[in-house]
Design a protein around this motif. Structure first.
Motif, PDB file in Angstrom:
ATOM      1  N   PRO A  81       0.819  -1.208   0.000  1.00 48.45           N
ATOM      2  CA  PRO A  81       0.000   0.000   0.000  1.00 48.45           C
ATOM      3  C   PRO A  81       0.853   1.258   0.000  1.00 48.45           C
ATOM      4  N   VAL A  82       0.354   2.297  -0.651  1.00 51.11           N
ATOM      5  CA  VAL A  82       1.101   3.548  -0.737  1.00 51.11           C
ATOM      6  C   VAL A  82       1.243   4.169   0.650  1.00 51.11           C
ATOM      7  N   ARG A  83       2.408   4.730   0.907  1.00 53.63           N
ATOM      8  CA  ARG A  83       2.651   5.435   2.167  1.00 53.63           C
ATOM      9  C   ARG A  83       2.253   6.888   1.992  1.00 53.63           C
ATOM     10  N   ALA A  84       1.549   7.437   2.973  1.00 49.51           N
ATOM     11  CA  ALA A  84       1.112   8.835   2.914  1.00 49.51           C
ATOM     12  C   ALA A  84       2.321   9.757   3.038  1.00 49.51           C
ATOM     13  N   VAL A  85       2.310  10.857   2.291  1.00 53.82           N
ATOM     14  CA  VAL A  85       3.381  11.850   2.344  1.00 53.82           C
ATOM     15  C   VAL A  85       2.748  13.199   2.649  1.00 53.82           C
ATOM     16  N   GLY A  86       3.214  13.832   3.716  1.00 51.96           N
ATOM     17  CA  GLY A  86       2.783  15.197   4.009  1.00 51.96           C
ATOM     18  C   GLY A  86       1.304  15.361   4.257  1.00 51.96           C
ATOM     19  N   GLY A  87       0.646  14.360   4.849  1.00 52.73           N
ATOM     20  CA  GLY A  87      -0.760  14.493   5.194  1.00 52.73           C
ATOM     21  C   GLY A  87      -1.693  14.549   4.004  1.00 52.73           C
ATOM     22  N   GLU A  88      -1.297  13.931   2.897  1.00 52.55           N
ATOM     23  CA  GLU A  88      -2.168  13.914   1.719  1.00 52.55           C
ATOM     24  C   GLU A  88      -3.490  13.235   2.034  1.00 52.55           C
ATOM     25  N   PRO A  89      -4.568  13.665   1.396  1.00 55.49           N
ATOM     26  CA  PRO A  89      -5.858  12.999   1.614  1.00 55.49           C
ATOM     27  C   PRO A  89      -5.857  11.616   0.972  1.00 55.49           C
ATOM     28  N   PRO A  90      -6.759  10.735   1.395  1.00 48.66           N
ATOM     29  CA  PRO A  90      -6.849   9.407   0.777  1.00 48.66           C
ATOM     30  C   PRO A  90      -7.181   9.531  -0.706  1.00 48.66           C
ATOM     31  N   LEU A 122       2.147  -7.086 -12.325  1.00 49.37           N
ATOM     32  CA  LEU A 122       1.092  -8.084 -12.404  1.00 49.37           C
ATOM     33  C   LEU A 122       0.490  -8.357 -11.030  1.00 49.37           C
ATOM     34  N   ARG A 123       1.343  -8.596 -10.050  1.00 51.65           N
ATOM     35  CA  ARG A 123       0.861  -8.906  -8.707  1.00 51.65           C
ATOM     36  C   ARG A 123       0.126  -7.722  -8.090  1.00 51.65           C
ATOM     37  N   ALA A 124       0.633  -6.512  -8.308  1.00 58.04           N
ATOM     38  CA  ALA A 124      -0.025  -5.327  -7.757  1.00 58.04           C
ATOM     39  C   ALA A 124      -1.426  -5.171  -8.340  1.00 58.04           C
ATOM     40  N   ALA A 125      -1.557  -5.412  -9.646  1.00 58.41           N
ATOM     41  CA  ALA A 125      -2.879  -5.347 -10.279  1.00 58.41           C
ATOM     42  C   ALA A 125      -3.794  -6.436  -9.724  1.00 58.41           C
ATOM     43  N   GLN A 126      -3.257  -7.636  -9.517  1.00 61.59           N
ATOM     44  CA  GLN A 126      -4.046  -8.732  -8.969  1.00 61.59           C
ATOM     45  C   GLN A 126      -4.531  -8.435  -7.559  1.00 61.59           C
ATOM     46  N   GLN A 127      -3.757  -7.631  -6.809  1.00 73.09           N
ATOM     47  CA  GLN A 127      -4.160  -7.252  -5.454  1.00 73.09           C
ATOM     48  C   GLN A 127      -5.174  -6.118  -5.443  1.00 73.09           C
ATOM     49  N   GLY A 128      -5.497  -5.607  -6.627  1.00 78.63           N
ATOM     50  CA  GLY A 128      -6.513  -4.570  -6.702  1.00 78.63           C
ATOM     51  C   GLY A 128      -5.990  -3.152  -6.731  1.00 78.63           C
ATOM     52  N   PHE A 129      -4.668  -2.978  -6.742  1.00 87.65           N
ATOM     53  CA  PHE A 129      -4.126  -1.627  -6.868  1.00 87.65           C
ATOM     54  C   PHE A 129      -4.418  -1.105  -8.268  1.00 87.65           C
ATOM     55  N   ARG A 130      -4.889   0.123  -8.360  1.00 89.79           N
ATOM     56  CA  ARG A 130      -5.191   0.727  -9.658  1.00 89.79           C
ATOM     57  C   ARG A 130      -4.028   1.535 -10.203  1.00 89.79           C
ATOM     58  N   SER A 131      -3.053   1.836  -9.345  1.00 86.69           N
ATOM     59  CA  SER A 131      -1.847   2.537  -9.783  1.00 86.69           C
ATOM     60  C   SER A 131      -0.717   2.194  -8.823  1.00 86.69           C
ATOM     61  N   LEU A 132       0.483   2.480  -9.253  1.00 85.61           N
ATOM     62  CA  LEU A 132       1.661   2.181  -8.447  1.00 85.61           C
ATOM     63  C   LEU A 132       2.571   3.403  -8.467  1.00 85.61           C
ATOM     64  N   ARG A 133       2.992   3.819  -7.292  1.00 85.57           N
ATOM     65  CA  ARG A 133       3.935   4.922  -7.151  1.00 85.57           C
ATOM     66  C   ARG A 133       5.315   4.370  -6.841  1.00 85.57           C
TER      67      ARG A 133
END
Length: 198
Positions: A81-90, A122-133
């Motif tokens: 999962p993406v880590r929040a940076v600088g209090g960004e909103p979800p 491939l694995r990230a997409a299979q886990q339901g992530f719609r994007s990757l940073r």
């Protein structure tokens, strides 16, 4: 023709080899970008001890993958999962982050990195992530070219952290992922990371 590469999930007994890959990767990739004394002082044994402790408590959505050739490990990558940076909103859609992607320096340019990246996408997409940073050192031109060939683009975010008293700037890259089941699509033109946490 190179040796066949097998990509598989990281196991606890891979920790020592992964630590060695990470330390050698840092020392090769970040020479001239971080204080040399810091890089020279990195210890694979210390890294392995820390990584072993992290491995024991890692949540299931954090995935470590290794690249194996000839019975030995030659690369490692991790995402989750993406880590929040600088209090960004979800974010409205689930977003993942490539935390790390390192190879033994002598395997750079042999296709191992591309195989690891494809497996992560491939694995990230299979886990339901719609994007990757991912975060990459601003001055690491070779890594930035590699990520751009894999379809990542700088999204304008930058941050700086301190390593042994030196400011180290990073830039953030982003890539959309296909819906689960479609597999990763390469960009039409061609075919990691936050060092402080990986």
């Amino acid at each position: 023709m190179g040796e066949p590469t097998r990509i598989r999930d990281m196991r606890l007994d891979d920790v020592d080899a992964v630590a060695a890959i990470r330390v050698r990767g840092w020392q090769a990739a970040y020479a001239g970008l971080m204080p040399q004394a810091y890089l020279d002082g990195m210890s694979a044994a210390e890294d392995a001890a820390e990584r072993r402790a992290r491995f024991a408590v890692a949540p299931p959505e954090v995935v470590g993958l290794v690249a194996e050739q000839g019975g030995g490990l030659v690369g490692w990558a991790a995402f989750g999962p993406v880590r929040a940076v600088g209090g960004e909103p979800p974010h409205p859609a689930p977003e993942g982050e490539l935390y790390a992607l390192y190879l033994l320096p002598e395997r750079i340019g042999t296709g191992v990195g591309r195989a690891l990246m494809d497996a992560c996408l491939l694995r990230a997409a299979q886990q339901g992530f719609r994007s990757l940073r991912l975060w990459v050192l601003k001055g690491n031109a070779r890594a930035r070219r590699f990520y751009e060939r894999a379809g990542f683009r700088a999204d304008g975010a930058e941050e700086t952290y301190e390593v042994a008293g030196a400011a180290v700037p990073e830039v953030r890259y982003l890539r959309a992922l296909p819906p689960a089941g479609e597999g990763p699509h390469r960009p039409s033109q061609g075919p990691a990371r936050s060092p402080g946490s990986s």
